[in-house]
Design a protein around this motif. Structure first.
Motif, PDB file in Angstrom:
ATOM      1  N   ILE B 280       0.806  -1.219   0.000  1.00 13.86           N
ATOM      2  CA  ILE B 280       0.000   0.000   0.000  1.00 13.86           C
ATOM      3  C   ILE B 280       0.846   1.280   0.000  1.00 13.86           C
ATOM      4  CG2 ILE B 280      -0.352  -0.070   2.530  1.00 13.86           C
ATOM      5  CD1 ILE B 280      -2.754   1.366  -0.144  1.00 13.86           C
ATOM      6  N   PHE B 281       2.050   1.239   0.565  1.00 13.83           N
ATOM      7  CA  PHE B 281       2.807   2.493   0.657  1.00 13.83           C
ATOM      8  C   PHE B 281       3.851   2.664  -0.441  1.00 13.83           C
ATOM      9  CE2 PHE B 281       1.380   1.759   5.119  1.00 13.83           C
ATOM     10  CZ  PHE B 281       0.396   2.730   5.089  1.00 13.83           C
ATOM     11  N   PHE B 282       4.078   1.628  -1.243  1.00 14.65           N
ATOM     12  CA  PHE B 282       4.947   1.755  -2.413  1.00 14.65           C
ATOM     13  C   PHE B 282       4.390   2.847  -3.313  1.00 14.65           C
ATOM     14  CE2 PHE B 282       5.824   0.055  -6.817  1.00 14.65           C
ATOM     15  CZ  PHE B 282       7.171   0.352  -6.827  1.00 14.65           C
ATOM     16  N   ASN B 283       5.259   3.782  -3.717  1.00 11.04           N
ATOM     17  CA  ASN B 283       4.838   4.865  -4.615  1.00 11.04           C
ATOM     18  C   ASN B 283       3.662   5.667  -4.045  1.00 11.04           C
ATOM     19  OD1 ASN B 283       5.309   6.276  -7.019  1.00 11.04           O
ATOM     20  ND2 ASN B 283       3.634   5.230  -8.050  1.00 11.04           N
ATOM     21  N   GLN B 284       3.705   5.916  -2.712  1.00  7.78           N
ATOM     22  CA  GLN B 284       2.646   6.701  -2.041  1.00  7.78           C
ATOM     23  C   GLN B 284       1.253   6.123  -2.243  1.00  7.78           C
ATOM     24  OE1 GLN B 284       6.032   8.092  -2.620  1.00  7.78           O
ATOM     25  NE2 GLN B 284       4.890   8.834  -4.378  1.00  7.78           N
ATOM     26  N   GLY B 285       1.195   4.838  -2.590  1.00  7.42           N
ATOM     27  CA  GLY B 285      -0.111   4.236  -2.830  1.00  7.42           C
ATOM     28  C   GLY B 285      -0.704   4.610  -4.177  1.00  7.42           C
ATOM     29  N   HIS B 286       0.071   5.350  -4.986  1.00  5.55           N
ATOM     30  CA  HIS B 286      -0.405   5.693  -6.335  1.00  5.55           C
ATOM     31  C   HIS B 286      -0.140   4.505  -7.252  1.00  5.55           C
ATOM     32  CE1 HIS B 286      -0.634   9.635  -4.754  1.00  5.55           C
ATOM     33  NE2 HIS B 286       0.535  10.085  -5.087  1.00  5.55           N
ATOM     34  N   VAL B 287      -0.803   3.399  -6.970  1.00  9.67           N
ATOM     35  CA  VAL B 287      -0.570   2.182  -7.748  1.00  9.67           C
ATOM     36  C   VAL B 287      -1.942   1.555  -7.979  1.00  9.67           C
ATOM     37  CG1 VAL B 287       0.651  -0.011  -7.841  1.00  9.67           C
ATOM     38  CG2 VAL B 287       1.614   1.860  -6.514  1.00  9.67           C
ATOM     39  N   CYS B 288      -2.252   1.286  -9.254  1.00 12.30           N
ATOM     40  CA  CYS B 288      -3.588   0.763  -9.532  1.00 12.30           C
ATOM     41  C   CYS B 288      -3.791  -0.612  -8.894  1.00 12.30           C
ATOM     42  CB  CYS B 288      -3.832   0.688 -11.032  1.00 12.30           C
ATOM     43  SG  CYS B 288      -2.436   0.006 -11.912  1.00 12.30           S
ATOM     44  N   CYS B 289      -2.688  -1.373  -8.742  1.00 10.65           N
ATOM     45  CA  CYS B 289      -2.818  -2.702  -8.147  1.00 10.65           C
ATOM     46  C   CYS B 289      -2.446  -2.688  -6.661  1.00 10.65           C
ATOM     47  CB  CYS B 289      -1.952  -3.701  -8.901  1.00 10.65           C
ATOM     48  SG  CYS B 289      -0.240  -3.198  -9.052  1.00 10.65           S
ATOM     49  N   ALA B 290      -2.404  -1.497  -6.025  1.00 13.01           N
ATOM     50  CA  ALA B 290      -2.014  -1.396  -4.616  1.00 13.01           C
ATOM     51  C   ALA B 290      -2.899  -2.292  -3.741  1.00 13.01           C
ATOM     52  CB  ALA B 290      -2.129   0.044  -4.141  1.00 13.01           C
ATOM     53  N   GLY B 291      -2.298  -2.873  -2.706  1.00 11.26           N
ATOM     54  CA  GLY B 291      -3.060  -3.690  -1.760  1.00 11.26           C
ATOM     55  C   GLY B 291      -3.747  -2.787  -0.762  1.00 11.26           C
ATOM     56  N   SER B 292      -4.809  -2.100  -1.226  1.00 12.85           N
ATOM     57  CA  SER B 292      -5.401  -1.050  -0.394  1.00 12.85           C
ATOM     58  C   SER B 292      -6.366  -1.596   0.654  1.00 12.85           C
ATOM     59  CB  SER B 292      -6.112  -0.025  -1.284  1.00 12.85           C
ATOM     60  OG  SER B 292      -6.980  -0.687  -2.178  1.00 12.85           O
ATOM     61  N   ARG B 293      -6.718  -2.879   0.515  1.00 12.43           N
ATOM     62  CA  ARG B 293      -7.539  -3.505   1.563  1.00 12.43           C
ATOM     63  C   ARG B 293      -6.751  -4.631   2.195  1.00 12.43           C
ATOM     64  NH1 ARG B 293     -12.531  -6.091  -0.681  1.00 12.43           N
ATOM     65  NH2 ARG B 293     -11.308  -6.322  -2.596  1.00 12.43           N
ATOM     66  N   LEU B 294      -6.511  -4.539   3.479  1.00 13.41           N
ATOM     67  CA  LEU B 294      -5.887  -5.656   4.191  1.00 13.41           C
ATOM     68  C   LEU B 294      -7.001  -6.488   4.808  1.00 13.41           C
ATOM     69  CD1 LEU B 294      -3.667  -7.281   5.607  1.00 13.41           C
ATOM     70  CD2 LEU B 294      -3.587  -5.513   7.356  1.00 13.41           C
ATOM     71  N   LEU B 295      -7.081  -7.750   4.367  1.00 10.92           N
ATOM     72  CA  LEU B 295      -8.044  -8.674   4.966  1.00 10.92           C
ATOM     73  C   LEU B 295      -7.239  -9.612   5.856  1.00 10.92           C
ATOM     74  CD1 LEU B 295     -10.295  -9.548   1.904  1.00 10.92           C
ATOM     75  CD2 LEU B 295     -11.024  -8.437   4.003  1.00 10.92           C
ATOM     76  N   VAL B 296      -7.404  -9.470   7.150  1.00  7.90           N
ATOM     77  CA  VAL B 296      -6.575 -10.260   8.059  1.00  7.90           C
ATOM     78  C   VAL B 296      -7.472 -11.158   8.904  1.00  7.90           C
ATOM     79  CG1 VAL B 296      -6.480  -8.314   9.692  1.00  7.90           C
ATOM     80  CG2 VAL B 296      -4.793 -10.136   9.856  1.00  7.90           C
ATOM     81  N   GLN B 297      -7.027 -12.392   9.087  1.00 10.99           N
ATOM     82  CA  GLN B 297      -7.818 -13.336   9.869  1.00 10.99           C
ATOM     83  C   GLN B 297      -7.938 -12.821  11.303  1.00 10.99           C
ATOM     84  OE1 GLN B 297      -6.901 -17.306   8.836  1.00 10.99           O
ATOM     85  NE2 GLN B 297      -8.655 -18.147   9.933  1.00 10.99           N
ATOM     86  N   GLU B 298      -9.163 -12.852  11.830  1.00  8.46           N
ATOM     87  CA  GLU B 298      -9.448 -12.202  13.108  1.00  8.46           C
ATOM     88  C   GLU B 298      -8.543 -12.709  14.233  1.00  8.46           C
ATOM     89  OE1 GLU B 298     -13.700 -11.612  13.302  1.00  8.46           O
ATOM     90  OE2 GLU B 298     -13.586 -11.241  15.460  1.00  8.46           O
TER      91      GLU B 298
END
Lengths: 304, 474
Positions: B280-298
């Motif tokens: 998500i923070f690579f290239n300030q998040g200006h990435v179309c394939c950025a991992g902008s949602r973290l789905l983490v097991q509870e």
């Protein structure tokens, strides 16, 4: 410190640790290695690195003369450069080193437990340790039983470390994992936790006597282990990479890794050491270069 | 205790005060004399002025490209085209540092990334496609496949040089000529690339570069090109698809994304955290394939979040030209306000916002790395592409739930899976509706690996054997 765990508990805890992704770990280490440390921060890093060195001689040919020469260098490496943290020798040289370092603040570290292979009976290893402590060692660098570890007998490794810890008395115990022989990152993480549960004051990568010694990824992994161990138990453990760190550039990469993984709490020779011999002179040459603006050469630092 | 002194990159590229349009191998001004400024987003200072292409210029460039295709580039053998591409790749390597610094100044991204990622990967793309130029018969697309002709290409501002390479290298390798419009905020490296084409002796008109804004792009799409290739937002992609509908123009679109990075409870946690940060923070998040949602097991969410925050605390935000900077400037004031607006909706909808304590420079466009926890699937920050350094953290209980949530988005560009179990990786990859699925890593790119999306993330592939199809008449 010690541990409240039984061997079986420690072994099962260690076996349940999450795995290490080798590609990711190495990528992170490579990322840390790209930090650019210049000018004033480089000068501070060099002095910090010097103060963290366990100046080491571990040869069959070691003599009292050689050890005294090394001790003098450790106390006063060059001009106003700081002293190193310790001098690291075989048990037979502890008394000589102790005498030479009396009142200087530089510690005497002794390898023990049948260093480097440790392939002698436990009572011999314990006697080795006790002798070193009696001769005045402030710190003991033990080796773990890699044979037992690789055979899966984690409980035995745990009990042996506990026994050496008891034999070390007030001396701080550095536990050498010999990561080059453990081979996998998963094994290094397991051995780190096992050693810490058994009472290690420091975990150390290598003896310097096998093909693969300290690497940045392995040391980073051990840093993550001591960070997590403190978070879990409240007990802080030090880290000592040893073997193969020969120049200033490499030493600074390790300090960057300490800085960004462990932070200020570990950035002193109380909690981080370099096991090295030739590293010191390279640090001193870089130190001279920063002060004078000129590159010096090997004849401008002492051979010890 | 251990502060890093400033470590500014010392190389300074030769940036001209003014650039023209690159048409038919020459730099020329716009017919109507229009110019605009390009700004350094880390200082807000103007870097240079550049001509802005209008309809007349687009027509001129397309005509030049057509002429070049019919007289030189089309008839040329693949082996000869390959030589030019190899030459371009080598020149890019030789000038790597200048391109890296220029990209950092014009875009705002850290020199660490332009130096170690953007420029080397762009060069790799030319090397890779240079190799294809005389082997197209073996691409599995039929014997002796033919080029399309003139290709109009519109690229975004997040990876200006790299997106140019993704577009131009395969197009030229396949025998097409191109008219490319760089983004209005980041034309610099495209113009330097035009100079490089001159230096490489590339025949006039094979590559044409037309700086400009949306109007220039839409003029290019409407012009007499044979194909349109676009990377950018889904809204613009949709408009392009409408504009070319009913014509013989082919089109490939690489659009937005809202990728899920799934961390299972048996993941290698430290490396997963590292991958989430990179995602998500690579290239300030200006990435179309950025991992902008973290789905983490509870069951591991608290541990992962604690480590994630500790890691984000160590990120260094600031001067893009400092070699120790991890996060640079946001590319433009416009993008910054878009990021701000969306993050405000996150707070308004009840998610918990967290940012590390870090100083930001006084001038320029900056946004702190941001982590939202307690995010629900229904919130805008879980649905809409933010295109900034903003991570939304959601939790799941079972693998099925993870897949359902990951796929519950109109986009389908990329996804990440973190687990030590190989079988679980394969199980998840089969079910994730995304063009790229990364396992125990994120944001890895290679010229040999096709990249592209599903659903509203677009169609067509770039890179690899599959990417050639977009530039051949098959």
């Amino acid at each position: 410190m010690g541990s409240i765990l039984s061997g079986a508990e420690a072994a099962s805890l260690v076996r349940a640790l999450p795995g290490v992704d080798a590609v990711g770990l190495e990528a992170r280490a490579a990322g840390l290695a790209t930090r650019s440390v210049k000018t004033t921060s480089k000068a501070r890093a060099i002095d910090l690195a010097i103060s963290m060195i366990d100046l080491t001689t571990l040869e069959g040919a070691d003599t009292p003369g050689k050890v005294r020469s090394l001790a003098a260098k450790a106390v006063r490496p060059d001009g106003d450069a700081p002293s190193t943290a310790a001098v690291c020798v075989y048990p037979s040289m502890v008394a000589t080193a102790k005498e030479a370092l009396r009142g200087t603040g530089v510690k005497v570290a002794s390898v023990a437990t049948g260093f480097p292979a440790g392939q002698v009976p436990l009572d011999v290893r314990l006697a080795d340790t006790e002798a070193a402590v009696r001769a005045g060692a402030d710190e003991i660098d033990m080796v773990i039983n890699r044979g037992a570890f690789l055979a899966g007998d984690l409980e035995r490794v745990f009990h042996e470390i506990k026994a050496v810890k008891a034999a070390s008395g007030d001396a701080r115990l550095k536990v050498i994992l010999e990561t080059g022989e453990l081979a996998t990152y998963d094994a290094v993480r397991q051995a780190s936790w096992l050693a810490m549960h058994a009472g290690a004051d420091f975990i150390k990568t290598s003896t310097g006597k096998v093909g693969v010694n300290a690497t940045l990824p392995v040391t980073l992994l051990m840093m993550q282990a001591v960070r997590d161990f403190r978070a879990a138990t409240g007990v802080q453990v030090g880290v000592k990479p040893a073997g193969g760190i020969r120049n200033t550039k490499d030493a600074i990469k390790y300090l960057v890794a300490v800085n960004e993984t462990l932070g200020d709490d570990w950035l002193s020779n109380e909690w981080f050491r370099f096991g090295a011999s030739s590293l010191l002179n390279d640090l001193l040459m870089q130190r001279q270069k920063l002060k004078t603006g000129r590159y010096s050469g090997p004849d401008y630092v002492t051979v010890d | 205790m251990f502060e890093y002194a400033p470590a500014p990159e010392s190389v300074r590229p030769d940036i001209k005060e003014h650039y023209g349009l690159f048409i038919g191998g020459e730099f020329v001004d716009a017919e109507d004399g229009a110019v605009f400024k390009s700004v350094n987003p880390s200082t807000e200072e103007a870097l240079f002025t550049v001509a802005e292409a209008g309809e007349a210029d687009v027509a001129k460039a397309v005509a030049a490209a057509r002429r070049a295709h019919e007289t030189v580039w089309g008839p040329m053998s693949g082996a000869e085209r390959g030589k030019y591409l190899f030459r371009i790749a080598r020149l890019l390597q030789e000038k790597a540092r200048e391109f890296a610094v220029a990209e950092s100044m014009d875009n705002g991204k850290p020199i660490k990334e332009t130096r170690d990622f953007d420029v080397p990967t762009a060069a790799q793309h030319f090397f890779y496609h240079a190799g294809w130029a005389d082997k197209l018969s073996y691409a599995g697309l039929g014997a002796d496949p033919k080029p399309l002709g003139v290709v109009g290409q519109v690229i975004p501002w997040n990876f200006p040089l790299l997106m140019l390479a993704w577009k131009i290298a395969p197009a030229l390798a396949c025998g097409n000529t191109v008219v490319l419009k760089p983004a209005e905020t980041t034309p610099l490296t495209a113009l330097m690339f035009a100079e490089l084409c001159q230096e490489a002796g590339l025949p006039a008109g094979v590559v044409n570069i037309l700086p400009g804004a949306g109007a220039t792009g839409s003029a290019l799409v409407d012009s007499a090109v044979d194909k349109v290739a676009f990377t950018g937002s889904t809204a613009v992609g949709r408009a392009i698809a409408k504009a070319v509908a009913g014509s013989k123009k082919k089109v490939t679109l690489e659009l937005g994304g809202k990728a899920a990075n799934i961390v299972f409870d048996d993941a290698p946690i430290d490396q997963a955290v590292e991958g989430v940060v990179n995602g998500i923070f690579f290239n300030q998040g200006h990435v179309c394939c950025a991992g902008s949602r973290l789905l983490v097991q509870e069951s591991v969410a608290d541990e992962v979040l604690e480590r994630l925050k500790a890691r984000v605390e160590t990120l260094r935000v600031g001067d893009p030209l400092d070699k120790n900077t991890d996060i640079g400037a946001i590319n433009s004031a416009e993008q910054l306000s878009r990021i701000r607006a969306l993050t405000e909706t996150g707070e308004g909808e009840g998610a918990d916002v967290w940012q590390p304590a870090c100083d930001l420079p006084e001038r320029g466009f900056w946004f702190r790395p941001t982590v939202f926890t307690g995010v629900q699937q229904s919130m805008r920050i879980a649905q809409e592409e933010i295109f900034g350094p903003v991570l939304s953290v959601l939790t799941f209980r079972t693998p099925d739930e993870a897949i359902a949530k990951a796929n519950n988005t109109p986009y389908g560009l990329s996804a990440g899976v973190w687990t030590e179990k190989g079988s679980k990786i394969l199980w998840a990859a089969e079910r994730l509706r995304a063009g790229v699925v990364w396992a125990n890593t994120f944001n890895q790119f290679d010229a040999a690996s096709p990249f592209g999306g599903l659903k509203e993330s677009g169609y067509g592939r770039e890179g690899g054997r599959q990417g050639l199809e977009a530039y051949l008449d098959v």
